[in-house]
Design an enzyme around this catalytic site. Structure first.
Site, mmCIF file in Angstrom:
data_model
loop_
_atom_site.group_PDB
_atom_site.id
_atom_site.type_symbol
_atom_site.label_atom_id
_atom_site.label_comp_id
_atom_site.label_asym_id
_atom_site.label_seq_id
_atom_site.Cartn_x
_atom_site.Cartn_y
_atom_site.Cartn_z
ATOM 1 N N ASP A 1 -15.438 -41.656 19.920
ATOM 2 C CA ASP A 1 -15.438 -40.931 18.517
ATOM 3 C C ASP A 1 -14.089 -40.831 18.000
ATOM 4 O O ASP A 1 -14.197 -40.600 16.514
ATOM 5 C CB ASP A 1 -15.991 -39.437 19.106
ATOM 6 C CG ASP A 1 -14.544 -38.213 19.371
ATOM 7 O OD1 ASP A 1 -13.989 -39.397 19.803
ATOM 8 O OD2 ASP A 1 -14.640 -37.282 19.226
ATOM 9 N N SER A 2 -13.027 -42.291 18.630
ATOM 10 C CA SER A 2 -11.886 -41.970 18.288
ATOM 11 C C SER A 2 -12.286 -43.542 16.672
ATOM 12 O O SER A 2 -11.744 -43.280 15.786
ATOM 13 C CB SER A 2 -11.143 -43.087 18.931
ATOM 14 O OG SER A 2 -11.900 -44.151 19.811
ATOM 15 N N ASP B 1 -19.728 -41.905 22.755
ATOM 16 C CA ASP B 1 -19.159 -39.945 22.318
ATOM 17 C C ASP B 1 -20.174 -39.612 22.528
ATOM 18 O O ASP B 1 -20.850 -39.929 21.175
ATOM 19 C CB ASP B 1 -18.010 -40.253 21.915
ATOM 20 C CG ASP B 1 -16.767 -39.907 22.394
ATOM 21 O OD1 ASP B 1 -16.641 -39.767 23.756
ATOM 22 O OD2 ASP B 1 -15.356 -40.464 21.875
ATOM 23 N N LYS C 1 -20.388 -39.667 27.247
ATOM 24 C CA LYS C 1 -19.439 -38.920 27.055
ATOM 25 C C LYS C 1 -19.327 -37.295 26.658
ATOM 26 O O LYS C 1 -19.709 -37.442 25.193
ATOM 27 C CB LYS C 1 -18.032 -39.804 27.440
ATOM 28 C CG LYS C 1 -16.604 -39.125 26.940
ATOM 29 C CD LYS C 1 -15.545 -40.277 27.364
ATOM 30 C CE LYS C 1 -15.285 -39.925 26.226
ATOM 31 N NZ LYS C 1 -14.258 -39.707 25.230
ATOM 32 N N GLU D 1 -6.894 -38.096 29.995
ATOM 33 C CA GLU D 1 -6.160 -38.094 28.797
ATOM 34 C C GLU D 1 -5.236 -37.736 29.119
ATOM 35 O O GLU D 1 -4.531 -36.251 28.820
ATOM 36 C CB GLU D 1 -7.034 -38.065 28.206
ATOM 37 C CG GLU D 1 -5.775 -38.758 26.770
ATOM 38 C CD GLU D 1 -7.362 -39.085 25.413
ATOM 39 O OE1 GLU D 1 -8.299 -38.885 25.168
ATOM 40 O OE2 GLU D 1 -6.300 -39.022 24.114
HETATM 41 O O1 KIV Z 1 -13.287 -42.051 21.720
HETATM 42 C C1 KIV Z 1 -12.301 -42.406 22.811
HETATM 43 O O2 KIV Z 1 -11.692 -43.635 21.875
HETATM 44 C C2 KIV Z 1 -11.773 -42.005 23.711
HETATM 45 C C3 KIV Z 1 -10.397 -42.287 24.453
HETATM 46 C C4 KIV Z 1 -9.623 -42.090 24.236
HETATM 47 C C5 KIV Z 1 -10.722 -42.097 25.703
HETATM 48 O O3 KIV Z 1 -12.825 -40.555 24.213
#
Ligand code: KIV
Length: 267
Positions: free
Chosen positions: A47-48, A86, A116, A185
């Site tokens: 979700d980044s 995510d 995730k 993290e």
């Molecule tokens: O959203 C994301 O990219 C993440 C990573 C930083 C593990 O959760």
């Protein structure tokens, strides 16, 4: 380099053999395809994407539809890597039934192979029910960016003994609930090692030291594509933003000065 489809079983084997697991984020077809060609083990549609693709301040506004849109592009681009999508903020926190429904949407509509979600104790029921539905779940402990308003910042988590013990206990509970792996993290390297040694499922670190079973980074950070901030834990393997700006500027100049298109590019 892996050339076979990576599954949850492959990842368990890798942990047992002490073979490091590689993971990077991707949000579109092209990035996913390049990562897959290089033999990455896992691709995270994080979700980044809210920060690096959509220009949000944080990951809170990301929606299920936005995740599905990007997950679909990634799954079309990668054949061997295991692809994890995510679960965005508020898609799994309300109740376990809604969590199963949204995890199911991610798999059915975008073809990712696992989901995730962030958190410990408070998400165990959701994890258990999603796994019962046949969907592999990756946990995420330490700095969990969807809780940024609760933490009040993006600092290292688990430095205080009490918080470290709670994280270790959460990691064990995630394993018991059926998670196949857990992201750690921004966690002190010593704590990440203790967690890695204490659980049977692979730990994937980001800012959590070398002793995790695998590593993940945000692709835009490691390529130097995202200039807004430069996390200490993310090594820059390239300076692509600088290189892209050089190309764009040269193109603009050449068009203005009638250098492009030349004979070579004309009919
Ligand atoms: O959203 C994301 O990219 C993440 C990573 C930083 C593990 O959760």
């Amino acid at each position: 380099m892996s050339t076979k489809k990576i599954t949850v079983n492959t990842l368990m084997d890798m942990k047992n053999k002490g073979e490091k697991i590689t993971m990077l984020t991707a949000y579109d077809f092209q990035m996913a395809s390049l990562l897959d060609q290089c033999g990455i083990d896992m691709i995270l549609v994080g979700d980044s994407l809210g920060n690096v693709m959509l220009g949000y301040e944080n990951t809170i506004p990301v929606t299920m539809n936005e995740m599905i849109h990007h997950c679909k592009a990634v799954t079309r681009g990668a054949k061997n890597a295991m692809i994890v999508g995510d679960m965005p903020f508020m898609s799994y926190q309300i109740n376990a039934e809604q969590a199963v429904e949204n995890a199911g949407r991610l798999l059915k509509e975008s073809d990712v192979e696992a989901v995730k979600l962030e958190g410990g104790e408070e998400v165990l029921e959701a994890i258990h029910k999603i796994v019962q539905a046949g969907i592999p779940v990756m946990g995420h402990l330490g700095l969990t960016p969807q809780s940024i308003n609760k933490f009040g910042g993006y600092g290292v988590r688990g430095e205080a003994e009490e918080e470290a013990q709670a994280m270790l206990s959460d990691a064990k509970k995630l394993e018991e609930a059926g998670a196949f792996s857990v992201v750690l993290e921004k966690v002190p390297a010593k704590l990440a090692k203790s967690i890695t040694d204490a659980i049977n499922i692979p730990t994937i670190g980001i800012g959590a030291g070398v002793n995790c079973d695998g590593q993940v980074l945000v692709t835009h950070d490691m390529l130097g594509l995202f200039e807004k901030f430069r996390p200490k834990f993310s090594k820059r393997y390239a300076e692509l933003a600088k290189e892209m700006k050089r190309c764009y500027s040269q193109y603009i100049k050449e068009v203005k000065e009638k250098e492009f298109p030349s004979q070579e590019h004309s009919f």
